[in-house]
Motif scaffolding. Structure first.
Motif: not given
Length: 230
Positions: A19-20, A23, A26-27
């Motif tokens: 998940a990290i 993320g 996506i960032w």
């Protein structure tokens, strides 16, 4: 035969990491979109005619969006308040010549008159003829504190960045920005040497994070299936 608990635990423990990593990917995609919009805005701004430099009523709204806007201003220099900030350009090492200009509208703004190479000097400020001038150039945000690993030393008049608030101590109605003056000739200081360049490696970073997320997901799947290392 039941799956070993340790392998189940490993697979579950990898889920937050996946998940990290997603993320972060996506960032970076969002950062890339922001950077492309910034580059487009700056390029369009560089191609437009100069507008009046922001006055005191507009200073509160000045942020990074205002950087590299083409502006113009008229006023009179204060040559004896000139500061020299360390610079390295395509012409070699030297100084940026930062001189405050008292505008016809009543406020003061620092103008980066251009690059002064090592070995070149400025005329004595006392004997310099002062008359109204019209300046056009790029609006730049102040550079507080100093350069990389070097702090400005106002007491010793050593400047490693163009910190207009520190350079202009005691000046009334000082603008929170400075203007990189356009080139106006072949003499010194030489204007028009602003380098407008933005790195944009966000797509590479995004693919890296997504790739690591995919690899981690594969390890988690292997552990859950009981074929990974114990």
């Amino acid at each position: 035969m039941s799956r070993p608990a340790s392998r189940n635990g490993m697979a579950i423990a990898l889920l937050p990491l996946i998940a990290i990593l997603l993320g972060l990917g996506i960032w970076q995609v969002e950062r890339r979109a922001w950077k492309l919009a910034l580059i487009d805005r700056v390029e369009r701004g560089l191609a437009t005619a100069p507008v009046p430099a922001p006055g005191p009523a507009e200073w509160a709204g000045i942020d990074s969006e205002a950087s590299y806007r083409r502006v113009r201003i008229t006023g009179t220099y204060l040559p004896c308040r000139t500061k020299l900030a360390q610079a390295v350009t395509e012409l070699g090492p030297g100084k940026w010549v930062m001189t405050p200009l008292v505008t016809a509208r009543g406020f003061t703004v620092f103008v980066n008159r251009g690059f002064l190479p090592e070995g070149q000097t400025l005329p004595d400020c006392i004997t310099t003829s002062v008359k109204p001038v019209s300046i056009s150039g790029l609006l730049r945000l102040s550079e507080p504190k100093g350069g990389f690993l070097r702090s400005n030393d106002p007491a010793a008049n050593r400047w490693y960045s163009r910190d207009v608030a520190a350079m202009g101590q005691g000046l009334a109605q000082l603008a929170p920005y400075f203007i990189d003056a356009d080139r106006s000739g072949d003499g010194w200081p030489r204007g028009g040497m602003t380098v407008v360049r933005f790195s944009n490696n966000h797509l590479v970073y995004a693919l890296t994070w997504f790739g690591l997320a995919l690899l981690t997901a594969w390890f988690a799947w292997r552990a859950w299936r009981g074929r990974g290392a114990a």
